[in-house]
Scaffold this motif. Structure first.
Motif, mmCIF file in Angstrom:
data_model
loop_
_atom_site.group_PDB
_atom_site.id
_atom_site.type_symbol
_atom_site.label_atom_id
_atom_site.label_comp_id
_atom_site.label_asym_id
_atom_site.label_seq_id
_atom_site.Cartn_x
_atom_site.Cartn_y
_atom_site.Cartn_z
ATOM 1 N N VAL A 116 46.733 42.234 52.772
ATOM 2 C CA VAL A 116 46.044 41.005 52.394
ATOM 3 C C VAL A 116 46.456 40.695 50.959
ATOM 4 O O VAL A 116 46.130 41.435 50.041
ATOM 5 N N ILE A 117 47.195 39.609 50.777
ATOM 6 C CA ILE A 117 47.668 39.262 49.441
ATOM 7 C C ILE A 117 46.606 38.464 48.687
ATOM 8 O O ILE A 117 46.348 38.714 47.515
ATOM 9 N N ASP A 118 46.015 37.480 49.342
ATOM 10 C CA ASP A 118 44.971 36.688 48.702
ATOM 11 C C ASP A 118 43.817 36.514 49.674
ATOM 12 O O ASP A 118 43.934 36.831 50.855
ATOM 13 N N LEU A 119 42.707 36.029 49.176
ATOM 14 C CA LEU A 119 41.487 35.947 49.972
ATOM 15 C C LEU A 119 41.128 34.501 50.312
ATOM 16 O O LEU A 119 39.970 34.152 50.418
ATOM 17 N N VAL A 120 42.155 33.666 50.511
ATOM 18 C CA VAL A 120 41.960 32.258 50.829
ATOM 19 C C VAL A 120 42.413 31.989 52.257
ATOM 20 O O VAL A 120 43.485 32.429 52.672
ATOM 21 N N VAL A 121 41.583 31.282 53.024
ATOM 22 C CA VAL A 121 41.945 30.807 54.353
ATOM 23 C C VAL A 121 41.978 29.286 54.283
ATOM 24 O O VAL A 121 40.983 28.663 53.933
ATOM 25 N N GLY A 122 43.129 28.678 54.578
ATOM 26 C CA GLY A 122 43.200 27.224 54.588
ATOM 27 C C GLY A 122 44.450 26.660 53.960
ATOM 28 O O GLY A 122 45.367 27.396 53.598
#
Length: 143
Positions: free
Chosen positions: A120-126
């Motif tokens: 998981v590189i970043d915690l953004v979905v969208g």
């Protein structure tokens, strides 16, 4: 029988492993509310089950495996990068269905990205404009 005319969800999350695509499922359910004329969604989050090993955090995604993760929650952002959306009018249900399609595609893309990066590189979905451009433009009302 009275119907819900306005719905606002603010700063809430769902406890998930992300592979169940929960926000898209819940947003699709909201779209079936009869008589809804206003809907505002703000700061929607996915809470993750986190484990720790060797001073690293891991999240396990059912059917996909265990991945290192920088935190314990994904946040949902919309096409313009904002964390909220507000819909008004007589066709709110249709707009919410389009939003649910967008969120489902964003969730699928996030899982694909995690699997390809093996973490998981970043915690953004969208923000999935590349996928939307190839779609049938069902999300056009959200721009």
């Amino acid at each position: 029988m009275p119907h819900l005319r306005s719905l606002e969800l603010d700063d809430i999350g769902v406890d998930t492993d992300l592979s169940d695509r929960p926000w898209s499922r819940y947003i699709r359910a909201i779209s079936s509310l009869i008589g809804l004329q206003h809907c505002k969604l703000r700061k929607l989050k996915y809470y993750l089950s986190i484990s720790r090993a060797d001073d690293l955090l891991y999240t396990t995604i059912a059917g996909h495996g265990r991945y290192t993760s920088p935190g314990d929650r994904f946040r949902l952002v919309f096409r313009d990068g904002h964390d909220s959306i507000e819909l008004h009018g007589v066709n709110v249900g249709e707009k919410i269905k389009e939003l649910a399609n967008y969120v489902a595609a964003a969730e699928a893309q996030k899982l694909q990205k995690i699997a390809s990066d093996n973490r998981v590189i970043d915690l953004v979905v969208g923000i999935i404009d590349a996928i939307e451009d190839q779609s049938t433009n069902k999300e056009s009302a959200l721009s």
